[in-house]
Motif scaffolding. Structure first.
Motif, PDB file in Angstrom:
ATOM      1  N   ASP A   1      24.195  19.843 -14.909  1.00  0.00           N
ATOM      2  CA  ASP A   1      24.634  18.940 -13.844  1.00  0.00           C
ATOM      3  C   ASP A   1      24.460  17.491 -14.287  1.00  0.00           C
ATOM      4  N   GLU A   2      23.312  17.199 -14.879  1.00  0.00           N
ATOM      5  CA  GLU A   2      23.045  15.840 -15.348  1.00  0.00           C
ATOM      6  C   GLU A   2      24.023  15.436 -16.449  1.00  0.00           C
ATOM      7  N   LEU A   3      24.315  16.356 -17.357  1.00  0.00           N
ATOM      8  CA  LEU A   3      25.248  16.055 -18.437  1.00  0.00           C
ATOM      9  C   LEU A   3      26.657  15.819 -17.904  1.00  0.00           C
ATOM     10  N   TYR A   4      27.087  16.643 -16.954  1.00  0.00           N
ATOM     11  CA  TYR A   4      28.425  16.449 -16.388  1.00  0.00           C
ATOM     12  C   TYR A   4      28.517  15.116 -15.644  1.00  0.00           C
ATOM     13  N   LEU A   5      27.447  14.731 -14.956  1.00  0.00           N
ATOM     14  CA  LEU A   5      27.439  13.426 -14.281  1.00  0.00           C
ATOM     15  C   LEU A   5      27.527  12.295 -15.309  1.00  0.00           C
ATOM     16  N   ALA A   6      26.788  12.423 -16.394  1.00  0.00           N
ATOM     17  CA  ALA A   6      26.820  11.415 -17.451  1.00  0.00           C
ATOM     18  C   ALA A   6      28.204  11.353 -18.098  1.00  0.00           C
ATOM     19  N   LEU A   7      28.827  12.506 -18.304  1.00  0.00           N
ATOM     20  CA  LEU A   7      30.164  12.559 -18.900  1.00  0.00           C
ATOM     21  C   LEU A   7      31.179  11.844 -18.010  1.00  0.00           C
ATOM     22  N   LYS A   8      31.081  12.084 -16.731  1.00  0.00           N
ATOM     23  CA  LYS A   8      32.014  11.461 -15.784  1.00  0.00           C
ATOM     24  C   LYS A   8      31.830   9.941 -15.749  1.00  0.00           C
ATOM     25  N   ALA A   9      30.609   9.474 -15.879  1.00  0.00           N
ATOM     26  CA  ALA A   9      30.314   8.045 -15.780  1.00  0.00           C
ATOM     27  C   ALA A   9      30.528   7.290 -17.094  1.00  0.00           C
ATOM     28  N   GLU A  10      30.536   8.000 -18.211  1.00  0.00           N
ATOM     29  CA  GLU A  10      30.590   7.350 -19.522  1.00  0.00           C
ATOM     30  C   GLU A  10      31.954   6.689 -19.751  1.00  0.00           C
ATOM     31  N   ARG A  11      31.932   5.443 -20.210  1.00  0.00           N
ATOM     32  CA  ARG A  11      33.167   4.690 -20.459  1.00  0.00           C
ATOM     33  C   ARG A  11      33.478   4.564 -21.947  1.00  0.00           C
ATOM     34  N   SER A  12      32.546   4.908 -22.789  1.00  0.00           N
ATOM     35  CA  SER A  12      32.759   4.857 -24.235  1.00  0.00           C
ATOM     36  C   SER A  12      33.234   6.234 -24.707  1.00  0.00           C
ATOM     37  N   GLU A  13      34.387   6.254 -25.381  1.00  0.00           N
ATOM     38  CA  GLU A  13      34.912   7.534 -25.856  1.00  0.00           C
ATOM     39  C   GLU A  13      33.967   8.243 -26.832  1.00  0.00           C
ATOM     40  N   PRO A  14      33.407   7.547 -27.842  1.00  0.00           N
ATOM     41  CA  PRO A  14      32.476   8.248 -28.750  1.00  0.00           C
ATOM     42  C   PRO A  14      31.247   8.790 -28.020  1.00  0.00           C
ATOM     43  N   ALA A  15      30.709   8.024 -27.095  1.00  0.00           N
ATOM     44  CA  ALA A  15      29.544   8.502 -26.337  1.00  0.00           C
ATOM     45  C   ALA A  15      29.928   9.692 -25.465  1.00  0.00           C
ATOM     46  N   ALA A  16      31.114   9.654 -24.886  1.00  0.00           N
ATOM     47  CA  ALA A  16      31.581  10.776 -24.070  1.00  0.00           C
ATOM     48  C   ALA A  16      31.736  12.035 -24.928  1.00  0.00           C
ATOM     49  N   ARG A  17      32.241  11.881 -26.143  1.00  0.00           N
ATOM     50  CA  ARG A  17      32.372  13.039 -27.040  1.00  0.00           C
ATOM     51  C   ARG A  17      31.012  13.640 -27.359  1.00  0.00           C
ATOM     52  N   ARG A  18      30.004  12.782 -27.538  1.00  0.00           N
ATOM     53  CA  ARG A  18      28.649  13.283 -27.806  1.00  0.00           C
ATOM     54  C   ARG A  18      28.116  14.059 -26.598  1.00  0.00           C
ATOM     55  N   ILE A  19      28.352  13.544 -25.405  1.00  0.00           N
ATOM     56  CA  ILE A  19      27.915  14.243 -24.186  1.00  0.00           C
ATOM     57  C   ILE A  19      28.663  15.567 -24.059  1.00  0.00           C
ATOM     58  N   ALA A  20      29.961  15.544 -24.330  1.00  0.00           N
ATOM     59  CA  ALA A  20      30.763  16.772 -24.264  1.00  0.00           C
ATOM     60  C   ALA A  20      30.237  17.818 -25.245  1.00  0.00           C
ATOM     61  N   SER A  21      29.842  17.367 -26.422  1.00  0.00           N
ATOM     62  CA  SER A  21      29.269  18.277 -27.417  1.00  0.00           C
ATOM     63  C   SER A  21      27.968  18.896 -26.902  1.00  0.00           C
ATOM     64  N   ARG A  22      27.143  18.097 -26.247  1.00  0.00           N
ATOM     65  CA  ARG A  22      25.896  18.620 -25.670  1.00  0.00           C
ATOM     66  C   ARG A  22      26.187  19.630 -24.572  1.00  0.00           C
ATOM     67  N   ILE A  23      27.205  19.363 -23.765  1.00  0.00           N
ATOM     68  CA  ILE A  23      27.587  20.315 -22.718  1.00  0.00           C
ATOM     69  C   ILE A  23      28.022  21.629 -23.353  1.00  0.00           C
ATOM     70  N   ASN A  24      28.839  21.542 -24.396  1.00  0.00           N
ATOM     71  CA  ASN A  24      29.298  22.767 -25.070  1.00  0.00           C
ATOM     72  C   ASN A  24      28.124  23.563 -25.630  1.00  0.00           C
ATOM     73  N   LYS A  25      27.128  22.864 -26.165  1.00  0.00           N
ATOM     74  CA  LYS A  25      25.936  23.559 -26.688  1.00  0.00           C
ATOM     75  C   LYS A  25      25.160  24.235 -25.559  1.00  0.00           C
ATOM     76  N   GLU A  26      25.048  23.560 -24.418  1.00  0.00           N
ATOM     77  CA  GLU A  26      24.360  24.155 -23.266  1.00  0.00           C
ATOM     78  C   GLU A  26      25.116  25.386 -22.758  1.00  0.00           C
ATOM     79  N   LEU A  27      26.434  25.283 -22.697  1.00  0.00           N
ATOM     80  CA  LEU A  27      27.240  26.422 -22.240  1.00  0.00           C
ATOM     81  C   LEU A  27      27.090  27.601 -23.199  1.00  0.00           C
ATOM     82  N   ALA A  28      27.039  27.309 -24.496  1.00  0.00           N
ATOM     83  CA  ALA A  28      26.924  28.371 -25.494  1.00  0.00           C
ATOM     84  C   ALA A  28      25.578  29.082 -25.421  1.00  0.00           C
ATOM     85  N   LYS A  29      24.526  28.378 -24.980  1.00  0.00           N
ATOM     86  CA  LYS A  29      23.182  28.968 -24.897  1.00  0.00           C
ATOM     87  C   LYS A  29      23.097  30.086 -23.861  1.00  0.00           C
TER      88      LYS A  29
END
Length: 182
Positions: A28-56
Motif C-alpha cells: 500500500d505504501e509503495l503504491y501510494l509512493a508510485l502514484k505521488a512520484e513525479r520523477s520517471e526514474p524514481a517511479a521506475r525504482r518504486i515499480a521495481s520494488r512493487i514487482n519484487k513484493e508481488l513476486a514474494k
C-alpha cells in the motif's frame, strides 16, 4: 475511554490493553509512493520494488515453477510452460503473479482470450497490478478494442502516472479516435 498520544496508544483504568496503531501494508505504501512520484526514474525504482513484493507472495516453489515455465516459453514449449504455470495456480490460487505469468505464456502462444482471462484473474487478486493492466490494455489494442484499451490505460495511469508507454498509448489512441470522429 481510551486516550491516544502520538503513535502510542494509552489506556485508562479499566481498559485491558493498549491498541497499537495499525501499520499499512508495505505494498500500500509503495503504491501510494508510485502514484505521488513525479520523477520517471524514481517511479521506475518504486515499480521495481512493487514487482519484487508481488513476486514474494508465491514462495520458493512458485518461483522455481515460474523459472522453469519462463525457460519453456523462451523455447516455445507452451505445453510444458502451461503445465508448470497451472501447478503454480493450483498451489497458490491467490498469487497474482502466477496468473500474470500464465497470461504472458498465453500471449506468447497467441491465445488472447486465455491471456485476457488470466489477466482478469490477476487483477481480481491485485487490482493495482500495473503489469497486468498494461498487458490487458495491449491485448485489447491488438484486437481492435481501442476504446476499452484506452480505459484500461487510464486506469493504469491512475496507479502509475509516470508509465511512459501508457502515456504514449493514451495519446495515440485519443488522436486516433479523434481522427475517426472527424
Amino acid at each position: 475511554m481510551r486516550a491516544e498520544t502520538g503513535d502510542v496508544a494509552a489506556t485508562e483504568p479499566g481498559d485491558s490493553a493498549p491498541i497499537a496503531p495499525q501499520a499499512a501494508h508495505p505494498l500500500d505504501e509503495l503504491y501510494l509512493a508510485l502514484k505521488a512520484e513525479r520523477s520517471e526514474p524514481a517511479a521506475r525504482r518504486i515499480a521495481s520494488r512493487i514487482n519484487k513484493e508481488l513476486a514474494k507472495k508465491g514462495g520458493a516453489t512458485a518461483d522455481l515453477l515460474i523459472e522453469w515455465a519462463t525457460k519453456a516459453i523462451k523455447e516455445k514449449n507452451y505445453t510444458v510452460a502451461n503445465d508448470l504455470l497451472d501447478q503454480v495456480i493450483v498451489l497458490y490460487p491467490d498469487y497474482a503473479e502466477g496468473w500474470n505469468n500464465r497470461a504472458l505464456m498465453h500471449l506468447a502462444a497467441g491465445n488472447y482470450a486465455m491471456a485476457i482471462s488470466d489477466l482478469s484473474q490477476a487483477l481480481t487478486i491485485e487490482p493495482r497490478h500495473f503489469g497486468a493492466l498494461s498487458g490487458l490494455a495491449g491485448i485489447l489494442r491488438m484486437t481492435g478494442k481501442e476504446e476499452v484499451a484506452l480505459d484500461v490505460y487510464r486506469r493504469l495511469l491512475e496507479i502509475y502516472p509516470q508509465h511512459r508507454a501508457a502515456q504514449r498509448a493514451v495519446m495515440q489512441i485519443t488522436e486516433g479516435l479523434t481522427d475517426e470522429a472527424m
